[in-house]
Write a protein that holds these residues in place. Structure first.
Motif, PDB file in Angstrom:
ATOM      1  N   ALA A 213      -3.253   8.539 -12.435  1.00 34.41           N
ATOM      2  CA  ALA A 213      -3.218   7.566 -10.966  1.00 34.41           C
ATOM      3  C   ALA A 213      -1.884   6.712 -10.509  1.00 34.41           C
ATOM      4  O   ALA A 213      -1.444   6.581  -9.239  1.00 34.41           O
ATOM      5  CB  ALA A 213      -4.352   6.250 -10.459  1.00 34.41           C
TER       6      ALA A 213
ATOM      7  N   SER B  28      -2.460   2.748  -1.664  1.00 38.47           N
ATOM      8  CA  SER B  28      -3.195   2.905  -0.506  1.00 38.47           C
ATOM      9  C   SER B  28      -4.724   4.037  -0.753  1.00 38.47           C
ATOM     10  O   SER B  28      -5.658   3.569   0.502  1.00 38.47           O
ATOM     11  CB  SER B  28      -2.906   3.272   0.301  1.00 38.47           C
ATOM     12  N   THR B  29      -4.657   4.651  -2.163  1.00 37.81           N
ATOM     13  CA  THR B  29      -5.768   4.916  -2.430  1.00 37.81           C
ATOM     14  C   THR B  29      -6.408   4.255  -3.242  1.00 37.81           C
ATOM     15  O   THR B  29      -7.641   5.323  -3.758  1.00 37.81           O
ATOM     16  CB  THR B  29      -5.030   6.674  -3.162  1.00 37.81           C
ATOM     17  N   TYR B  30      -5.667   3.307  -3.983  1.00 38.88           N
ATOM     18  CA  TYR B  30      -5.943   2.824  -5.353  1.00 38.88           C
ATOM     19  C   TYR B  30      -7.428   2.314  -4.734  1.00 38.88           C
ATOM     20  O   TYR B  30      -8.367   1.056  -3.820  1.00 38.88           O
ATOM     21  CB  TYR B  30      -5.792   1.794  -5.885  1.00 38.88           C
TER      22      TYR B  30
ATOM     23  N   ASN C 222       1.548   7.711  -9.603  1.00 33.44           N
ATOM     24  CA  ASN C 222       2.044   7.948  -8.944  1.00 33.44           C
ATOM     25  C   ASN C 222       1.676   8.283  -8.043  1.00 33.44           C
ATOM     26  O   ASN C 222       1.680   9.035  -6.924  1.00 33.44           O
ATOM     27  CB  ASN C 222       2.648   9.515  -9.661  1.00 33.44           C
ATOM     28  N   ASN C 223      -0.023   7.997  -7.990  1.00 33.67           N
ATOM     29  CA  ASN C 223      -0.795   8.155  -5.975  1.00 33.67           C
ATOM     30  C   ASN C 223      -0.259   6.457  -5.848  1.00 33.67           C
ATOM     31  O   ASN C 223      -0.061   5.298  -6.322  1.00 33.67           O
ATOM     32  CB  ASN C 223      -1.830   7.740  -6.480  1.00 33.67           C
ATOM     33  N   ARG C 224      -0.041   6.468  -4.199  1.00 32.99           N
ATOM     34  CA  ARG C 224       0.300   5.566  -3.990  1.00 32.99           C
ATOM     35  C   ARG C 224      -1.279   4.584  -3.624  1.00 32.99           C
ATOM     36  O   ARG C 224      -2.418   5.147  -4.181  1.00 32.99           O
ATOM     37  CB  ARG C 224       0.032   5.920  -2.460  1.00 32.99           C
TER      38      ARG C 224
ATOM     39  N   ARG D 110       3.418   3.147 -10.209  1.00 36.25           N
ATOM     40  CA  ARG D 110       4.495   3.527 -10.756  1.00 36.25           C
ATOM     41  C   ARG D 110       5.918   2.684 -10.582  1.00 36.25           C
ATOM     42  O   ARG D 110       6.253   2.021 -10.821  1.00 36.25           O
ATOM     43  CB  ARG D 110       5.416   5.043 -10.751  1.00 36.25           C
TER      44      ARG D 110
ATOM     45  N   THR E   8       3.428   2.890  -4.504  1.00 35.75           N
ATOM     46  CA  THR E   8       2.578   4.314  -5.845  1.00 35.75           C
ATOM     47  C   THR E   8       2.751   2.964  -6.585  1.00 35.75           C
ATOM     48  O   THR E   8       3.470   1.952  -6.733  1.00 35.75           O
ATOM     49  CB  THR E   8       3.510   5.514  -6.590  1.00 35.75           C
TER      50      THR E   8
ATOM     51  N   ASN F 120       1.058  -1.336   0.204  1.00 34.19           N
ATOM     52  CA  ASN F 120      -0.140   0.078  -0.072  1.00 34.19           C
ATOM     53  C   ASN F 120       0.925   1.321  -0.206  1.00 34.19           C
ATOM     54  O   ASN F 120       0.760   2.207  -0.603  1.00 34.19           O
ATOM     55  CB  ASN F 120      -1.025  -0.123   1.324  1.00 34.19           C
ATOM     56  N   ASN F 121       1.793   1.269   0.277  1.00 39.17           N
ATOM     57  CA  ASN F 121       2.998   2.544   0.512  1.00 39.17           C
ATOM     58  C   ASN F 121       3.469   2.816  -0.962  1.00 39.17           C
ATOM     59  O   ASN F 121       4.220   3.897  -0.429  1.00 39.17           O
ATOM     60  CB  ASN F 121       3.478   2.564   1.671  1.00 39.17           C
TER      61      ASN F 121
ATOM     62  N   ARG G 134      -7.094  -1.616  -8.550  1.00 31.37           N
ATOM     63  CA  ARG G 134      -5.831  -2.256  -8.425  1.00 31.37           C
ATOM     64  C   ARG G 134      -6.293  -3.545  -8.691  1.00 31.37           C
ATOM     65  O   ARG G 134      -4.554  -4.484  -9.544  1.00 31.37           O
ATOM     66  CB  ARG G 134      -6.072  -3.291  -6.267  1.00 31.37           C
TER      67      ARG G 134
END
Length: 306
Positions: free
Chosen positions: A127, A133-135, A129-131, A98, A96, A93-94, A140
């Motif tokens: 998305a 955990s935000t997906y 470059n987003n972590r 990428r 990104t 989760n931590n 996912r």
């Protein structure tokens, strides 16, 4: 073994205690084929996939994947030619998106230059470059598919590939898989979403309590079980009266006629219908679905798992 076979299972078996999870299965998946593996929960699909990937040894029989034993050291060199999407997609989760794809790309020995293209294919570039955990679950799942597509593998093994996806994303997944198939990849799909597979697979293996209940194309399995096509005719009352006189097995309701005929006999039936030269508003032809085939071969009453 056929040189065009990417997966060959010979009397493949696996027991857990007294339970036969996979019971003497023989099947071959050809190169460039889209092949489905279906069955109820506990039918043996996941165990079979684990043996194909070399994640668990067979209890009996033999597995060959692209000519190699998945448990042999030589198979390790073949793994970069295989893409795998597990039923439950788990990522850190931590990290990104990428960072995750870069990690798996390096692990596979592939070039990182195509990562943005992978994100575009699964509609995740915004998305990237987003972590994680935000997906969402669907995001996912799409990231998992991107991971499986790294390096344009010759063999794709996908367990419930559209789980948690909306209709547009599901359609995109199958479009991507069709592109890979047209490029020569072999695709093995395990799924409970039978209605999605009807027009998208070449052949299907139906597992039932660890045994191979059926193997072949949907059309061939329909013929073997005598499953009929349903033809619905919309027409004025006078035309339906003529239809009733010529086709004794027809039934009528709500201004429409319905007739069952053998799948191989549709053209003959429609030719006879057109020869009547009567006004018709519409004709619907519905062939048996994979779900109907599955229920017929497994003897299960009610609907298959969605």
């Amino acid at each position: 073994m056929n040189s065009d076979s990417n997966i060959v299972l010979t009397s493949l078996s696996k027991k857990y205690g007294n339970i036969k999870a996979v019971d003497a299965i023989d099947l071959t998946v050809q190169a460039g084929e889209c092949f489905a593996l279906v069955g109820h929960n506990g039918a043996g699909k996941s165990t079979l996939i684990k043996m194909v990937l070399g994640l668990t040894p067979p209890g009996g029989g033999q597995v060959r994947v692209m000519g190699q034993d998945p448990l042999s050291p030589a198979f390790n060199r073949m793994r970069r030619n295989i893409g795998f999407l597990p039923e439950q997609v788990l990522f850190q989760n931590n990290m990104t998106g990428r960072e995750t794809l870069e990690f798996y790309t390096r692990l596979k020995g592939a070039s990182c230059n195509g990562i943005d293209d992978l994100f575009r294919q699964v509609d995740l570039l915004a998305a990237a470059n987003n972590r994680i955990s935000t997906y969402s679950k669907g995001m996912r799942q799409r990231l998992g598919l991107a991971q499986a597509l790294i390096g344009k593998p010759a063999l794709l093994i996908l367990d419930e590939p559209t789980s948690g996806l909306d209709p547009a994303s599901r359609r995109n997944v199958y479009a991507l898989l069709n592109e890979r198939k047209l490029a020569g990849a072999t695709i093995l799909i395990s799924s409970h979403a039978l209605t999605e597979l009807d027009d998208r697979i070449d052949r299907v293996a139906i597992l039932n309590r660890g045994k191979l209940a059926a193997l072949g194309s949907i059309a061939a399995l329909c013929r073997n079980m005598g499953l009929p096509s349903e033809i619905k005719i919309y027409a004025p009352a006078e035309s339906l009266h003529v239809v009733a006189q010529h086709f004794k097995d027809s039934s009528f309701t709500d201004g429409a006629g319905q007739i069952s005929c053998a799948t191989y006999n549709k053209v003959v039936f429609l030719t006879k219908l057109m020869a009547l030269n009567i006004p018709l508003a519409d004709i619907e032809v519905k062939d048996p679905s994979l779900e109907q085939v599955f229920l017929a071969y497994t003897g299960i009453r009610g609907k298959a798992d969605e």
